[in-house]
Each structure stands twice: as structure tokens, then as C-alpha cells.
Design a protein around this motif. Structure first.
Motif, PDB file in Angstrom:
ATOM      1  N   ARG A   1      -1.629   3.300  -7.207  1.00  0.00           N
ATOM      2  CA  ARG A   1      -0.926   4.541  -6.855  1.00  0.00           C
ATOM      3  C   ARG A   1      -1.810   5.761  -7.073  1.00  0.00           C
ATOM      4  NH1 ARG A   1       0.645   8.819  -5.798  1.00  0.00           N
ATOM      5  NH2 ARG A   1       2.754   9.695  -5.865  1.00  0.00           N
TER       6      ARG A   1
ATOM      7  N   GLY B   1      -4.941  -1.394   0.530  1.00  0.00           N
ATOM      8  CA  GLY B   1      -4.737  -2.057  -0.748  1.00  0.00           C
ATOM      9  C   GLY B   1      -5.767  -3.124  -1.032  1.00  0.00           C
ATOM     10  N   GLN B   2      -7.005  -2.894  -0.633  1.00  0.00           N
ATOM     11  CA  GLN B   2      -8.045  -3.881  -0.861  1.00  0.00           C
ATOM     12  C   GLN B   2      -9.408  -3.206  -0.957  1.00  0.00           C
ATOM     13  OE1 GLN B   2      -7.445  -6.281   2.673  1.00  0.00           O
ATOM     14  NE2 GLN B   2      -9.140  -5.267   3.734  1.00  0.00           N
TER      15      GLN B   2
ATOM     16  N   PRO C   1      -7.741  -7.882  -3.324  1.00  0.00           N
ATOM     17  CA  PRO C   1      -6.559  -7.010  -3.290  1.00  0.00           C
ATOM     18  C   PRO C   1      -6.507  -6.110  -4.519  1.00  0.00           C
ATOM     19  CG  PRO C   1      -5.938  -9.247  -3.891  1.00  0.00           C
ATOM     20  CD  PRO C   1      -7.390  -9.296  -3.555  1.00  0.00           C
TER      21      PRO C   1
ATOM     22  N   ARG D   1      -3.962  -2.984  -5.618  1.00  0.00           N
ATOM     23  CA  ARG D   1      -2.825  -2.138  -5.256  1.00  0.00           C
ATOM     24  C   ARG D   1      -2.663  -1.035  -6.298  1.00  0.00           C
ATOM     25  NH1 ARG D   1      -1.918  -7.351  -3.872  1.00  0.00           N
ATOM     26  NH2 ARG D   1      -1.315  -7.719  -1.700  1.00  0.00           N
TER      27      ARG D   1
ATOM     28  N   THR E   1       0.839  -1.188   0.000  1.00  0.00           N
ATOM     29  CA  THR E   1       0.000   0.000   0.000  1.00  0.00           C
ATOM     30  C   THR E   1       0.880   1.246   0.000  1.00  0.00           C
ATOM     31  OG1 THR E   1      -0.143  -0.113   2.396  1.00  0.00           O
ATOM     32  CG2 THR E   1      -1.920  -1.138   1.148  1.00  0.00           C
ATOM     33  N   HIS E   2       0.288   2.381  -0.258  1.00  0.00           N
ATOM     34  CA  HIS E   2       1.044   3.631  -0.367  1.00  0.00           C
ATOM     35  C   HIS E   2       0.670   4.586   0.762  1.00  0.00           C
ATOM     36  CE1 HIS E   2       2.789   2.836  -4.369  1.00  0.00           C
ATOM     37  NE2 HIS E   2       1.656   2.235  -4.632  1.00  0.00           N
TER      38      HIS E   2
END
Length: 254
Positions: A221, A206-207, A217, A219, A2-3
Motif C-alpha cells: 500500500r 503488484g509484482q 509478487p 502487494r 493491487t491498489h
């Protein structure tokens, strides 16, 4: 992965002549990247110039939102376009927007397909490769904003183009991690609280919860909010605030 930093993008410039759909000025105060319609599904030269000027002044990244040639259907109708012709039309749209972006003191920073084309290049390698070839002709290093794991993601990798994985705060997902088709009830999420929860889950964890209940999931940006939904500006502000409260910074992708 994740970010802790996320890009927030929205579709802007979606008008034509005297008709206007998106509140571009208000959305540019919220997002970090603007997907600007290039005239094929919406947009005209005056709108493109105006949005580029305002985006540059606000420090917002400009992206070319390319589409099938379908003004009447807002780019949401399935079309059969030969790959060579599609590649040329992608380059043409990017080039048109680049003129106005440069005049505003910046440039087109990325490419994102719209509507039926976006959905088509998730699973159609031929159309995906045509989009990637068109983007490469317009700019060899232009990133493609796309669904992770899509045919377009793979085509870009084949041609050496960078990609940026995108997720959607206000669209329902299938258990396979693709978007639920718009014609399906519940495909567009209209409950603001649901949109905010999904945005935070995508950015922080991230999900996403699929429309059928599974945890999927995803993922990404960059996070997309649609500028043409009712209350889009207020919703975008709420998402931005919620991301900040969750410890997610907002910054355009490099």
C-alpha cells in the motif's frame, strides 16, 4: 490485489547539527508520508521540529523512523540489543517525535524501522516483537510500516497493531521477496528508468523482477523512495508522474 491508490514515503530529517543529508523541503512537495529520523541513526531536536512543521504545512503524514542507537553507523550496523531495552528505545524515539508533531498541529501517524533494524525484523521474531511492543506502548493504534510477510508483520498482528505493507522502488529484491542486502552489488537501483519501471510494476501489477530474474509478487500500500540517494528529489518527481500516468493515485494510507 493491487491498489489504484498508493502512498509514497521517503526517509527525511536525516541530518545532525550542521550536517544535512536529505532535501526535506523539496521531498515534502512530492511524497505523501515522511519517515522522520528520531535521533538514533540521524536527526536532532531542531531537525525533527523543522521537518514536522514543514510536513504539517504540506499536508504530509508524519511517521517515526526508529532505529538502533547508532549515529556513527547511520543505523546500518548490526547490533545486539536486549528485547526489553529495544522496546523502550522504540517508545522513546516515537515519544520524542510526537512532541514536535503535536506542536505542529498533528501527530505521529505510523512507525517504520530503519536500516539494520528494518532488515533484522524481517526474519527475527524476538527483535520484531520488541519493536511491536515499543510501538504499542507509544500508541496502541499506531500502524507499523513493514515488509509484507515479515516477522514484524506477524508480531504486530499478535499484538493487535495495524500494519501497512511497504515496497521499495529503488531497492533490488530477492526471489523470496526480501530486499537484497546493501553490501551486495546492485542492491540499490541507481538507474532512474529502472526505478520508475519498478515503481509502476509494484503499484499497478503488484509484482517485481528479482535480481535473479524471477517475477515476485509484492502487494503493498506504500511505496518507498530513499531521500539520501543522488538525485533523490528529481527521481521522486519522476516516479510520482509515472504513477499518475499509469492511473495510480497518490494518497497517504488511512
Amino acid at each position: 490485489m493491487t491498489h489504484t491508490v498508493m502512498d509514497l514515503n521517503a526517509d527525511l530529517g536525516e541530518g545532525f547539527g550542521r550536517w544535512s543529508l536529505t532535501d526535506d523541503e523539496a521531498m515534502l512537495a512530492v511524497v505523501t508520508s515522511a519517515n522522520v529520523a528520531c535521533g538514533f541513526h540521524a536527526g536532532d531536536p531542531a531537525i525533527m521540529r523543522r521537518v514536522c512543521d514543514r510536513a504539517a504545512a504540506a499536508g504530509v503524514r508524519i511517521g517515526a523512523q526508529v532505529s538502533y542507537r547508532d549515529l556513527a553507523g547511520f543505523g546500518r550496523r548490526a547490533m545486539e540489543v536486549p528485547p526489553e531495552e529495544l522496546a523502550d528505545e522504540i517508545s522513546y524515539q516515537i515519544g520524542a517525535l510526537e512532541v514536535f508533531a503535536r506542536a505542529a498541529g498533528t501527530g505521529v501517524a505510523y512507525v517504520k524501522p530503519h536500516g539494520a533494524l528494518y532488515n533484522r525484523v524481517v526474519a527475527d521474531p524476538g527483535q520484531a516483537l520488541a519493536v511491536a511492543r515499543g510501538a504499542r506502548l507509544a500508541g496502541p493504534a499506531l500502524p507499523l510500516l513493514c515488509l509484507p510477510g515479515s516477522a514484524l508483520h506477524q508480531a504486530a498482528a499478535e499484538l493487535g497493531l495495524p500494519t501497512v505493507a511497504e515496497a521499495f522502488a529503488d531497492r533490488a529484491y530477492t526471489a523470496e521477496g526480501t530486499l537484497v542486502p546493501r553490501r551486495t552489488p546492485g542492491a540499490v537501483i541507481t538507474d532512474p528508468a529502472h526505478v520508475v519501471r519498478q515503481a509502476v510494476a509494484l503499484a499497478r501489477d503488484g509484482q517485481v523482477a528479482a535480481i535473479t530474474g524471477e517475477t515476485v509478487p509484492v502487494r503493498a500500500r506504500s511505496l518507498c523512495l530513499h531521500g539520501d540517494t543522488p538525485g533523490a528529489v528529481d527521481l521522486a518527481r519522476r516516479v510520482r508522474t509515472a504513477l499518475g500516468e499509469a492511473g495510480i493515485g497518490l494518497e497517504a494510507f488511512a
